[in-house]
Motif scaffolding. Structure first.
Motif, PDB file in Angstrom:
ATOM      1  N   ASP A   1     -41.270 -29.678 -26.806  1.00  0.00           N
ATOM      2  CA  ASP A   1     -41.421 -29.584 -28.260  1.00  0.00           C
ATOM      3  C   ASP A   1     -41.016 -30.917 -28.883  1.00  0.00           C
ATOM      4  OD1 ASP A   1     -41.821 -27.166 -30.379  1.00  0.00           O
ATOM      5  OD2 ASP A   1     -40.426 -28.633 -31.194  1.00  0.00           O
ATOM      6  N   ASN A   2     -41.541 -31.200 -30.086  1.00  0.00           N
ATOM      7  CA  ASN A   2     -41.228 -32.461 -30.750  1.00  0.00           C
ATOM      8  C   ASN A   2     -40.014 -32.394 -31.665  1.00  0.00           C
ATOM      9  OD1 ASN A   2     -43.196 -34.062 -29.586  1.00  0.00           O
ATOM     10  ND2 ASN A   2     -44.732 -33.596 -31.145  1.00  0.00           N
TER      11      ASN A   2
ATOM     12  N   ASN B   1     -28.447 -38.638 -16.259  1.00  0.00           N
ATOM     13  CA  ASN B   1     -29.654 -37.993 -16.787  1.00  0.00           C
ATOM     14  C   ASN B   1     -29.450 -37.629 -18.252  1.00  0.00           C
ATOM     15  OD1 ASN B   1     -30.994 -37.895 -14.174  1.00  0.00           O
ATOM     16  ND2 ASN B   1     -29.553 -36.260 -13.653  1.00  0.00           N
ATOM     17  N   ILE B   2     -30.498 -37.772 -19.034  1.00  0.00           N
ATOM     18  CA  ILE B   2     -30.453 -37.443 -20.454  1.00  0.00           C
ATOM     19  C   ILE B   2     -31.045 -36.059 -20.669  1.00  0.00           C
ATOM     20  CG2 ILE B   2     -31.178 -38.115 -22.777  1.00  0.00           C
ATOM     21  CD1 ILE B   2     -29.165 -40.027 -21.472  1.00  0.00           C
ATOM     22  N   TRP B   3     -30.295 -35.202 -21.369  1.00  0.00           N
ATOM     23  CA  TRP B   3     -30.721 -33.836 -21.634  1.00  0.00           C
ATOM     24  C   TRP B   3     -31.051 -33.683 -23.111  1.00  0.00           C
ATOM     25  CZ3 TRP B   3     -31.008 -29.856 -17.956  1.00  0.00           C
ATOM     26  CH2 TRP B   3     -30.564 -30.204 -16.675  1.00  0.00           C
ATOM     27  N   LEU B   4     -32.252 -33.187 -23.377  1.00  0.00           N
ATOM     28  CA  LEU B   4     -32.727 -33.015 -24.746  1.00  0.00           C
ATOM     29  C   LEU B   4     -32.901 -31.538 -25.048  1.00  0.00           C
ATOM     30  CD1 LEU B   4     -35.499 -35.759 -24.593  1.00  0.00           C
ATOM     31  CD2 LEU B   4     -33.184 -36.023 -25.487  1.00  0.00           C
ATOM     32  N   GLY B   5     -32.195 -31.064 -26.055  1.00  0.00           N
ATOM     33  CA  GLY B   5     -32.369 -29.689 -26.499  1.00  0.00           C
ATOM     34  C   GLY B   5     -33.407 -29.661 -27.604  1.00  0.00           C
ATOM     35  N   THR B   6     -34.523 -28.988 -27.379  1.00  0.00           N
ATOM     36  CA  THR B   6     -35.584 -28.918 -28.376  1.00  0.00           C
ATOM     37  C   THR B   6     -35.614 -27.524 -28.993  1.00  0.00           C
ATOM     38  OG1 THR B   6     -37.475 -28.062 -27.104  1.00  0.00           O
ATOM     39  CG2 THR B   6     -36.872 -30.373 -26.753  1.00  0.00           C
ATOM     40  N   SER B   7     -36.499 -27.320 -29.948  1.00  0.00           N
ATOM     41  CA  SER B   7     -36.612 -26.009 -30.584  1.00  0.00           C
ATOM     42  C   SER B   7     -37.378 -25.027 -29.711  1.00  0.00           C
ATOM     43  CB  SER B   7     -37.314 -26.148 -31.939  1.00  0.00           C
ATOM     44  OG  SER B   7     -38.630 -26.641 -31.769  1.00  0.00           O
ATOM     45  N   ASN B   8     -37.897 -25.511 -28.552  1.00  0.00           N
ATOM     46  CA  ASN B   8     -38.669 -24.640 -27.668  1.00  0.00           C
ATOM     47  C   ASN B   8     -38.376 -24.948 -26.203  1.00  0.00           C
ATOM     48  OD1 ASN B   8     -40.588 -22.662 -26.951  1.00  0.00           O
ATOM     49  ND2 ASN B   8     -42.193 -24.200 -26.774  1.00  0.00           N
TER      50      ASN B   8
ATOM     51  N   LYS C   1     -38.923 -47.033 -27.553  1.00  0.00           N
ATOM     52  CA  LYS C   1     -39.899 -46.319 -26.741  1.00  0.00           C
ATOM     53  C   LYS C   1     -39.884 -44.867 -27.182  1.00  0.00           C
ATOM     54  CE  LYS C   1     -41.325 -45.509 -21.935  1.00  0.00           C
ATOM     55  NZ  LYS C   1     -41.002 -45.769 -20.514  1.00  0.00           N
ATOM     56  N   TYR C   2     -41.067 -44.292 -27.412  1.00  0.00           N
ATOM     57  CA  TYR C   2     -41.163 -42.960 -27.988  1.00  0.00           C
ATOM     58  C   TYR C   2     -41.670 -41.952 -26.957  1.00  0.00           C
ATOM     59  CZ  TYR C   2     -40.669 -45.512 -32.367  1.00  0.00           C
ATOM     60  OH  TYR C   2     -40.214 -46.323 -33.379  1.00  0.00           O
ATOM     61  N   PHE C   3     -41.103 -40.742 -27.007  1.00  0.00           N
ATOM     62  CA  PHE C   3     -41.537 -39.655 -26.131  1.00  0.00           C
ATOM     63  C   PHE C   3     -41.846 -38.428 -26.985  1.00  0.00           C
ATOM     64  CE2 PHE C   3     -38.434 -42.224 -23.790  1.00  0.00           C
ATOM     65  CZ  PHE C   3     -39.162 -42.566 -22.649  1.00  0.00           C
ATOM     66  N   THR C   4     -42.988 -37.786 -26.712  1.00  0.00           N
ATOM     67  CA  THR C   4     -43.392 -36.586 -27.437  1.00  0.00           C
ATOM     68  C   THR C   4     -43.876 -35.538 -26.431  1.00  0.00           C
ATOM     69  OG1 THR C   4     -45.715 -37.246 -27.694  1.00  0.00           O
ATOM     70  CG2 THR C   4     -44.144 -38.047 -29.359  1.00  0.00           C
ATOM     71  N   ILE C   5     -44.477 -34.469 -26.936  1.00  0.00           N
ATOM     72  CA  ILE C   5     -45.043 -33.448 -26.052  1.00  0.00           C
ATOM     73  C   ILE C   5     -46.134 -34.038 -25.167  1.00  0.00           C
ATOM     74  CG2 ILE C   5     -44.462 -31.493 -27.530  1.00  0.00           C
ATOM     75  CD1 ILE C   5     -47.295 -31.562 -28.624  1.00  0.00           C
TER      76      ILE C   5
ATOM     77  N   TYR D   1     -37.040 -26.944 -18.980  1.00  0.00           N
ATOM     78  CA  TYR D   1     -36.525 -25.588 -18.838  1.00  0.00           C
ATOM     79  C   TYR D   1     -36.963 -24.832 -20.084  1.00  0.00           C
ATOM     80  CZ  TYR D   1     -33.560 -27.678 -15.253  1.00  0.00           C
ATOM     81  OH  TYR D   1     -33.103 -28.345 -14.151  1.00  0.00           O
ATOM     82  N   VAL D   2     -37.991 -24.023 -19.941  1.00  0.00           N
ATOM     83  CA  VAL D   2     -38.555 -23.318 -21.082  1.00  0.00           C
ATOM     84  C   VAL D   2     -37.582 -22.244 -21.559  1.00  0.00           C
ATOM     85  CG1 VAL D   2     -40.504 -21.938 -21.914  1.00  0.00           C
ATOM     86  CG2 VAL D   2     -40.877 -23.749 -20.236  1.00  0.00           C
TER      87      VAL D   2
END
Length: 357
Positions: free
Chosen positions: A88-89, A101-108, A78-82, A121-122
């Motif tokens: 961010d992708n 809970n799953i925490w994803l650190g993105t570039s933004n 299963k895919y998740f994007t913006i 969390y921007v």
């Protein structure tokens, strides 16, 4: 009474069969969680895999360089994007908190997934905290190409500023490139220009001088690992692996004879001939397996294993256009997984590598 006994017996038999079927179904679901993806769906990423994580339920998460994150439950992806709520992708890190809970650190920015929706969390520095010791929490995140890092305390995302080395170049970048937690609960934070250590009370900085670099060498850290023996392995892009063992600091790549001269390395970079780099020189990933071996993922030369005595180099697969490894991860079944720049994931079988995802 006989008729009532027969009816009661029949009901008990039906209930027993129902429970048996339920238990059988539960066992089948458990087995499906470890079904080989060769018999299931396939990972459809074409950009590099920057992060691998297996959650407490046995699901695999794959963070892409450009295409968001994929969740594999043992049967399908299963895919998740913006478009699904991510900020961010580009996914740089994946963690799980005590509540699942799953925490994803993105570039933004940072995103938390509770199984149903994302809470973002921007990347901002509004919750500025100067005192590191005044914060709590085990979740740490990249905070953009700034001068600090985020620490989540359960309610707030606190931005902690790094203490810069003296006589620092104002153009120096302290974007976080790696985070590793040590045996003593200290946190080692790799940035391009320095390595930081926070022991819960104070934060210490290890710059080029403290890491014993020579005059013609430039610190460009891309990975860090605090291993089970308390050693700190620092992966660099250009000067190989630096090893901090207690107070002793050495260039591990040089000691092993696996570091090509810097002038040759830089010439290859300028000529876009990175395939000429045959040493342990550009280390973007470091992992320790369950047997205590230290693994390095190099940008150009594939995987390297150090068993405490011998350093062995492996080619992941000859058919790959690049041997670059973004991440190395050992799952709960002690499978060692390698995240590749082409969007594939390979598994070490003890001698060579098989494509797993």
């Amino acid at each position: 009474m006989n008729r009532l006994y027969k009816v009661t017996s029949l009901l008990l038999l039906i209930l027993s069969l129902s429970c048996t079927e339920k238990k059988s179904s539960e066992k089948e679901i458990s087995k499906l969680e470890i079904v080989s993806p060769k018999k299931a769906d396939t990972l459809k990423f074409t950009a590099g895999i920057r992060a691998i994580f297996q959650d407490s339920k046995g699901n695999y998460w794959f963070g892409s360089h450009k295409e968001g994150v994929a969740l594999f439950n043992g049967i399908s992806f299963k895919y998740f994007t913006i478009n699904d709520g991510l900020p961010d992708n580009q996914i740089r890190s994946i963690q799980e908190d005590k509540n699942g809970n799953i925490w994803l650190g993105t570039s933004n920015g940072i995103s938390m997934y509770n199984g149903y929706q994302f809470t973002n969390y921007v990347t901002e520095t509004n919750n500025l905290t100067l005192e590191w010791s005044a914060t709590t929490g085990n979740l740490w995140f990249y905070a953009g190409e700034e001068d600090g890092i985020y620490r989540f305390d359960g309610m707030n995302m606190n931005y902690l500023i790094f203490p810069k080395p003296k006589n620092d170049n104002p153009n120096t970048s302290y974007g976080v490139t790696g985070i590793s937690k040590g045996k003593d609960n200290s946190v080692w934070i790799a940035t391009y220009a320095a390595l930081f250590n926070f022991n819960g009370k104070a934060i210490n900085v290890f710059d080029a001088h403290k890491l014993a670099l020579e005059k013609d060498e430039v610190l460009h850290i891309r990975s860090v690992l605090a291993d089970s023996k308390g050693r700190i392995w620092i992966g660099n892009n250009g000067i190989g692996v630096i090893l901090k063992n207690g107070d002793a600091i050495t260039n591990f790549s040089k000691e092993q004879g696996k570091l090509i001269p810097m002038d040759e390395f830089e010439a290859n970079i300028k000529a876009h001939q990175t395939n000429k780099n045959t040493g342990l020189q550009s280390v973007f990933a470091i992992e320790e397996d369950s047997e205590g071996n230290i693994w390095f993922g190099d940008r150009d030369t594939g995987a390297w294993k150090y068993d405490g005595k011998t350093l062995t180099n492996y080619t992941i697969a000859n058919k790959l256009s690049t041997q670059m490894i973004w991440d190395i991860y050992e799952d709960t079944h002690k499978n060692l997984l390698f995240a590749m720049a082409d969007g594939s994931v390979y598994q070490f079988n003890g001698k060579s590598f098989d494509k797993r995802f």
